[in-house]
Design a protein around this motif. Structure first.
Motif, PDB file in Angstrom:
ATOM      1  N   LEU A   1       0.830  -1.202   0.000  1.00 17.58           N
ATOM      2  CA  LEU A   1       0.000   0.000   0.000  1.00 17.58           C
ATOM      3  C   LEU A   1       0.869   1.258   0.000  1.00 17.58           C
ATOM      4  N   ILE A   2       1.878   1.280   0.862  1.00 18.12           N
ATOM      5  CA  ILE A   2       2.758   2.446   0.956  1.00 18.12           C
ATOM      6  C   ILE A   2       3.483   2.681  -0.364  1.00 18.12           C
ATOM      7  N   GLU A   3       3.952   1.605  -0.978  1.00 18.43           N
ATOM      8  CA  GLU A   3       4.632   1.722  -2.274  1.00 18.43           C
ATOM      9  C   GLU A   3       3.679   2.286  -3.328  1.00 18.43           C
ATOM     10  N   ALA A   4       2.469   1.743  -3.377  1.00 19.60           N
ATOM     11  CA  ALA A   4       1.519   2.156  -4.414  1.00 19.60           C
ATOM     12  C   ALA A   4       1.037   3.580  -4.216  1.00 19.60           C
ATOM     13  N   VAL A   5       0.886   3.989  -2.960  1.00 20.01           N
ATOM     14  CA  VAL A   5       0.318   5.312  -2.697  1.00 20.01           C
ATOM     15  C   VAL A   5       1.295   6.421  -3.078  1.00 20.01           C
ATOM     16  N   GLN A   6       2.576   6.102  -3.256  1.00 19.05           N
ATOM     17  CA  GLN A   6       3.565   7.102  -3.634  1.00 19.05           C
ATOM     18  C   GLN A   6       3.601   7.354  -5.138  1.00 19.05           C
ATOM     19  N   ASN A   7       2.836   6.599  -5.882  1.00 18.06           N
ATOM     20  CA  ASN A   7       2.730   6.824  -7.320  1.00 18.06           C
ATOM     21  C   ASN A   7       1.653   7.874  -7.572  1.00 18.06           C
ATOM     22  N   PRO A   8       2.013   9.057  -8.088  1.00 17.99           N
ATOM     23  CA  PRO A   8       1.011  10.120  -8.275  1.00 17.99           C
ATOM     24  C   PRO A   8      -0.192   9.694  -9.115  1.00 17.99           C
ATOM     25  N   ARG A   9       0.023   8.804 -10.077  1.00 17.14           N
ATOM     26  CA  ARG A   9      -1.084   8.377 -10.940  1.00 17.14           C
ATOM     27  C   ARG A   9      -2.106   7.527 -10.177  1.00 17.14           C
ATOM     28  N   ALA A  10      -1.687   6.961  -9.045  1.00 16.24           N
ATOM     29  CA  ALA A  10      -2.593   6.104  -8.272  1.00 16.24           C
ATOM     30  C   ALA A  10      -3.675   6.902  -7.559  1.00 16.24           C
TER      31      ALA A  10
ATOM     32  N   PHE B   1      -9.966   2.975  -3.610  1.00 16.15           N
ATOM     33  CA  PHE B   1      -8.717   3.696  -3.870  1.00 16.15           C
ATOM     34  C   PHE B   1      -7.727   2.715  -4.497  1.00 16.15           C
ATOM     35  N   THR B   2      -7.126   3.101  -5.628  1.00 14.72           N
ATOM     36  CA  THR B   2      -6.269   2.190  -6.387  1.00 14.72           C
ATOM     37  C   THR B   2      -5.170   1.543  -5.535  1.00 14.72           C
ATOM     38  N   PRO B   3      -4.445   2.280  -4.676  1.00 16.26           N
ATOM     39  CA  PRO B   3      -3.432   1.606  -3.853  1.00 16.26           C
ATOM     40  C   PRO B   3      -4.003   0.504  -2.961  1.00 16.26           C
ATOM     41  N   ILE B   4      -5.240   0.655  -2.510  1.00 15.13           N
ATOM     42  CA  ILE B   4      -5.858  -0.415  -1.727  1.00 15.13           C
ATOM     43  C   ILE B   4      -6.077  -1.642  -2.602  1.00 15.13           C
ATOM     44  N   GLN B   5      -6.501  -1.429  -3.843  1.00 19.91           N
ATOM     45  CA  GLN B   5      -6.691  -2.558  -4.749  1.00 19.91           C
ATOM     46  C   GLN B   5      -5.350  -3.233  -5.068  1.00 19.91           C
ATOM     47  N   VAL B   6      -4.304  -2.437  -5.224  1.00 16.84           N
ATOM     48  CA  VAL B   6      -2.977  -3.005  -5.491  1.00 16.84           C
ATOM     49  C   VAL B   6      -2.507  -3.832  -4.292  1.00 16.84           C
ATOM     50  N   ALA B   7      -2.728  -3.298  -3.085  1.00 19.95           N
ATOM     51  CA  ALA B   7      -2.342  -4.034  -1.884  1.00 19.95           C
ATOM     52  C   ALA B   7      -3.176  -5.301  -1.722  1.00 19.95           C
ATOM     53  N   ALA B   8      -4.466  -5.237  -2.075  1.00 19.22           N
ATOM     54  CA  ALA B   8      -5.323  -6.428  -2.018  1.00 19.22           C
ATOM     55  C   ALA B   8      -4.833  -7.493  -2.991  1.00 19.22           C
ATOM     56  N   THR B   9      -4.341  -7.052  -4.138  1.00 23.24           N
ATOM     57  CA  THR B   9      -3.759  -7.986  -5.114  1.00 23.24           C
ATOM     58  C   THR B   9      -2.544  -8.684  -4.514  1.00 23.24           C
ATOM     59  N   ALA B  10      -1.723  -7.897  -3.808  1.00 22.02           N
ATOM     60  CA  ALA B  10      -0.539  -8.477  -3.149  1.00 22.02           C
ATOM     61  C   ALA B  10      -0.950  -9.465  -2.069  1.00 22.02           C
ATOM     62  N   ALA B  11      -2.050  -9.182  -1.383  1.00 21.93           N
ATOM     63  CA  ALA B  11      -2.531 -10.099  -0.346  1.00 21.93           C
ATOM     64  C   ALA B  11      -2.910 -11.442  -0.955  1.00 21.93           C
ATOM     65  N   LEU B  12      -3.653 -11.417  -2.036  1.00 26.04           N
ATOM     66  CA  LEU B  12      -4.136 -12.656  -2.664  1.00 26.04           C
ATOM     67  C   LEU B  12      -3.023 -13.421  -3.366  1.00 26.04           C
TER      68      LEU B  12
END
Length: 408
Positions: free
Chosen positions: A53-62, A273-284
């Protein structure tokens, strides 16, 4: 006024609000309340998920609008989970949609497929959104009693036979919230066969698929041949990965139902929020040892609760799954009903529980206990309950400030 609004008029008073108000008043008066009422996981989200989540949230496009149906990577991860766990292949484009938790998905699908006056069959007791999601959409609810000793298929046949109009949909929820009951594939096969013959949609809530305590993981209804013709299933990352506040869930299954949910969501939200979806992908997609650890934590808490409460004089059936125990009200207090008993337990033992009537009239002989406190706090609750059960009278006067504060 609220009473002027049709949808609000159809909703009964929120039973849990009474206990919550007393709980807040007790804490405001300095009392140490042990809260076993709400199923709100207390363990931290696994580090690798938070790191993503922290990694993804630092991407401005996210930070731009996301996708209502879920980003492609997440939908592929959900499909991958079903392939690994249940051997059920899914098309991420047409048979998977990400939701803002399973509760949102259930409510929005109810709104998408319901016409005013439709009959929906719902177990009783059950998680409130199962009935009220359809009720808010204008449906009539046909309750299926699921108390101990009842035959579900008999109740289902009876309800379908005597409902006018004929039922549109059926809700199933195993492992069950609140009863913790589990069912196997033979049960699902009977339900699917029954509903296919009568053109009844099935909505399966599988939020507790990974919180189980024996060697038999709960199955998915989609494992039954032909289930994809009529069924959709809801899942959640809230309990599996201890991510309740992230609000990440999904619906999978029948293309027509998934399309209906996807379409109505496209009018209502832009997705999580896109970073949450990215983190959820990492969880699965990531390591699953954290799921085993979370499951072991709940099992330990369950065992401590069952043992310590029994020593306190309250025998509770050991739940085979979920993060709840479905506890019969002790004989001495059965005449009070679950709401009044819950109030007494809070006021006299500083232990908050969920009254069973909040899950339907057939739950009134029970209360639900959540496994959301550590073993030490559970034992502390047991000691307080033992003292409460041993009293010959009540001590209402000592709690007068709490009652007065709650009344304000």
């Amino acid at each position: 006024m609220d009473s002027d609004f049709h949808s609000i008029r159809r909703l009964p008073p929120y039973v849990f609000a009474e206990v919550n108000k007393l709980k807040a008043a007790a804490r405001a008066n300095g009392r140490d309340v042990i809260d076993l009422g709400m199923g709100n996981p207390d363990s931290p989200t696994p580090k690798h998920i938070v790191d993503k989540l922290i990694e993804a949230v630092q991407n401005p496009r996210a930070h731009r609008y996301s996708m209502s149906k879920g980003v492609p990577g997440l939908r592929k991860a959900i499909a991958g989970y079903y392939e690994r766990r249940f051997n059920v292949p899914l098309d991420p484009e047409t048979e998977v949609v990400a939701t803002l938790g399973s509760k949102e998905g259930l409510a929005n699908l109810a709104n998408a497929i319901t016409s005013p006056g439709d009959t929906i069959m719902v177990p009783n007791p059950s998680y409130p959104i199962h009935a009220f999601g359809f009720m808010m959409a204008g449906a009539s609810i046909r309750h299926l009693p699921t108390t101990e000793g009842t035959d579900f298929m008999h109740m289902l046949e009876r309800a379908a036979k005597h409902s006018v109009p004929a039922p549109t949909a059926l809700i199933v929820n195993y492992p069950s919230n609140p009863t913790a009951e589990v069912r196997g594939l033979d049960f699902y096969a009977d339900v699917v066969d029954f509903c296919r013959k009568r053109n009844i949609w099935i909505l399966s809530d599988l939020a507790y698929s990974e919180i189980y305590f024996d060697d038999n993981p709960p199955p998915s209804i989609l494992q039954v041949p032909g289930a994809m013709d009529i069924a959709v299933e809801f899942g959640s990352l809230s309990k599996t990965y201890s991510m309740p506040g992230w609000r990440m869930g999904f619906a999978v299954g029948n293309k027509k139902l998934i399309n209906a949910l996807t379409r109505i969501k496209s009018y209502l939200d832009y997705g999580a929020f896109t970073p949450i979806q990215v983190a959820a992908t990492a969880a699965l997609n990531g390591p699953q040892d954290c799921v085993d650890e979370i499951r072991a934590m709940y099992k330990q808490r369950r065992d401590v609760m069952i043992q310590s409460f029994a020593q306190a004089g309250w025998d509770i059936p050991s739940p085979p799954a979920t993060m709840f125990a479905w506890a019969p009200i002790p004989d001495r207090f059965k005449h009070l009903g679950s709401l009044e008993f819950s109030k007494r337990l809070l006021l006299e033992a500083d232990v908050a529980v969920a009254p069973g009537v909040g899950f339907g009239e057939y739950g009134d002989g029970h209360v639900r206990l959540a496994l959301v406190e550590n073993p030490q706090r559970v034992r502390q609750a047991a000691r307080s309950i033992k003292a409460f059960l041993s009293r010959d009278d009540v001590a209402d006067a000592a709690y007068k400030p709490v009652l007065q504060a709650a009344a304000q």
